[in-house]
Design a protein around this motif. Structure first.
Motif, short mmCIF file in Angstrom:
data_model
loop_
_atom_site.label_atom_id
_atom_site.label_comp_id
_atom_site.label_asym_id
_atom_site.label_seq_id
_atom_site.Cartn_x
_atom_site.Cartn_y
_atom_site.Cartn_z
N VAL B 50 0.82 -1.22 0.00
CA VAL B 50 0.00 0.00 0.00
C VAL B 50 0.85 1.26 0.00
N GLY B 51 2.16 1.09 -0.03
CA GLY B 51 3.06 2.23 -0.09
C GLY B 51 4.47 1.80 0.26
N ALA B 52 5.39 2.70 0.07
CA ALA B 52 6.80 2.38 0.37
C ALA B 52 6.94 1.95 1.82
N GLY B 53 7.63 0.83 2.01
CA GLY B 53 7.87 0.30 3.34
C GLY B 53 6.78 -0.57 3.90
N ILE B 54 5.68 -0.75 3.17
CA ILE B 54 4.53 -1.52 3.68
C ILE B 54 4.16 -2.60 2.67
N THR B 55 4.23 -3.86 3.11
CA THR B 55 3.82 -4.97 2.26
C THR B 55 2.97 -5.93 3.08
N ASP B 56 2.20 -6.74 2.37
CA ASP B 56 1.36 -7.72 3.06
C ASP B 56 1.10 -8.90 2.15
N LYS B 57 0.79 -10.04 2.78
CA LYS B 57 0.57 -11.27 2.04
C LYS B 57 -0.78 -11.26 1.36
N GLY B 58 -0.80 -11.92 0.20
CA GLY B 58 -2.04 -12.17 -0.50
C GLY B 58 -2.51 -13.58 -0.26
N GLU B 59 -3.11 -14.17 -1.27
CA GLU B 59 -3.69 -15.51 -1.15
C GLU B 59 -2.66 -16.62 -1.20
N VAL B 60 -1.57 -16.44 -1.99
CA VAL B 60 -0.59 -17.52 -2.21
C VAL B 60 0.84 -17.02 -2.01
N PRO B 61 1.23 -16.60 -0.79
CA PRO B 61 2.55 -16.00 -0.59
C PRO B 61 3.71 -16.98 -0.41
N ASN B 62 3.41 -18.25 -0.12
CA ASN B 62 4.48 -19.18 0.25
C ASN B 62 5.49 -19.37 -0.89
N GLY B 63 6.77 -19.24 -0.55
CA GLY B 63 7.84 -19.41 -1.52
C GLY B 63 8.30 -18.10 -2.15
N TYR B 64 7.69 -17.00 -1.73
CA TYR B 64 8.00 -15.69 -2.31
C TYR B 64 8.31 -14.68 -1.20
N ASN B 65 9.07 -13.64 -1.58
CA ASN B 65 9.28 -12.50 -0.71
C ASN B 65 9.22 -11.23 -1.54
N VAL B 66 8.85 -10.14 -0.89
CA VAL B 66 8.80 -8.85 -1.57
C VAL B 66 9.42 -7.79 -0.69
N SER B 67 9.70 -6.65 -1.31
CA SER B 67 10.15 -5.47 -0.58
C SER B 67 9.61 -4.26 -1.32
N ARG B 68 9.51 -3.15 -0.63
CA ARG B 68 9.04 -1.90 -1.28
C ARG B 68 9.80 -0.74 -0.64
N SER B 69 11.00 -0.51 -1.14
CA SER B 69 11.81 0.56 -0.58
C SER B 69 11.49 1.91 -1.22
N THR B 70 10.91 1.90 -2.40
CA THR B 70 10.53 3.14 -3.08
C THR B 70 9.11 3.02 -3.61
N THR B 71 8.50 4.13 -3.95
CA THR B 71 7.17 4.10 -4.57
C THR B 71 7.20 3.39 -5.91
N GLU B 72 8.32 3.54 -6.64
CA GLU B 72 8.38 3.05 -8.02
C GLU B 72 8.58 1.55 -8.15
N ASP B 73 9.28 0.92 -7.22
CA ASP B 73 9.73 -0.46 -7.42
C ASP B 73 9.10 -1.43 -6.43
N PHE B 74 8.76 -2.61 -6.94
CA PHE B 74 8.14 -3.65 -6.10
C PHE B 74 8.65 -5.01 -6.60
N PRO B 75 9.87 -5.38 -6.25
CA PRO B 75 10.43 -6.65 -6.73
C PRO B 75 9.86 -7.85 -6.00
N LEU B 76 9.76 -8.96 -6.73
CA LEU B 76 9.27 -10.23 -6.18
C LEU B 76 10.43 -11.23 -6.23
#
Lengths: 114, 110
Positions: B50-76
């Motif tokens: 929902v914004g930089a620094g804030i992430t949350d799991k969806g329906e199928v998160p197992n085996g994945y990680n994310v980060s959100r250090s900037t508004t522009e980027d959301f790597p999986l």
């Protein structure tokens, strides 16, 4: 949680014939509803959406969908299809909030034949 | 799909390898999402932000990680690739009552 059921997995149709793709949803809260189209090996494109207001929504390329709250449905229709409408169509729902987390149906493949 | 860029478009991984799917947006929207699409099953939400620094799991998160250090980027990130992660991955953003999807990343784990 929300869920979506698309009642037809495959719909073959002749060119210039009408088509209807059926979508039913389940939710304990008010929802937003969407139809997306996906052409082969491409991403999803928004066809139309229902957020509020008139229950009949239209797209620029001749599709329309009607939100029916009592039947929890959002069926997609087009009165006359073209070969170029061959694609996969997804119905999706999200609860009424700012985060727009979508729950998708399994998709309906429409094949238009000459 | 304007405004959402995903890379790579295609990738083959061996079991146990790790990799990162990149997603970049230029629309300055707060909400970003990762979905996976499996044949006959529609799309399922993996993670969202929902914004930089804030992430949350969806329906199928197992085996994945994310980060959100900037508004522009959301790597999986996939840490230990498994055959069950063979799928098409879509990044999406939302703003102004509209959700925009990227072109997709086709991943095969062998």
């Amino acid at each position: 949680a929300q869920s979506v059921t698309q009642l037809d997995s495959q719909v073959p149709v002749f060119e210039e014939a009408p088509v209807e793709l059926r979508c039913n949803y389940s939710s304990s809260v008010s929802v937003y509803l969407f139809w997306y189209v996906q052409y082969p090996n491409q991403g999803l494109q928004l066809l139309l959406k229902y957020l509020s207001g008139s229950t009949l929504v239209e797209s620029i390329n001749g599709f329309e969908a009607e939100f029916n709250k009592s039947q929890t449905s959002f069926h997609l229709r087009k009165p006359s299809v073209h070969i170029s409408d061959t694609a996969e169509y997804f119905c999706a729902v999200s609860k009424r909030s700012n985060d727009y987390k979508l729950s998708f149906g399994a998709g309906t493949t429409v094949t238009v034949r000459a | 799909n304007a405004g959402v860029t995903q890379t790579p478009k295609f990738r083959i991984l061996k079991i146990g390898q790790s990799m990162t799917l990149q997603c970049t947006q230029d629309m300055n929207h707060n909400y970003m999402y990762w979905y996976r699409q499996d044949p006959g099953m529609g799309l399922k939400l993996i993670y969202y932000s929902v914004g930089a620094g804030i992430t949350d799991k969806g329906e199928v998160p197992n085996g994945y990680n994310v980060s959100r250090s900037t508004t522009e980027d959301f790597p999986l990130r996939l840490e230990l690739a498994a055959p069950s992660q063979t799928s098409v991955y879509f990044c999406a953003i939302s703003g102004g009552n509209t959700i925009y999807f990227g072109e997709g990343s086709w991943l095969t784990v062998v």
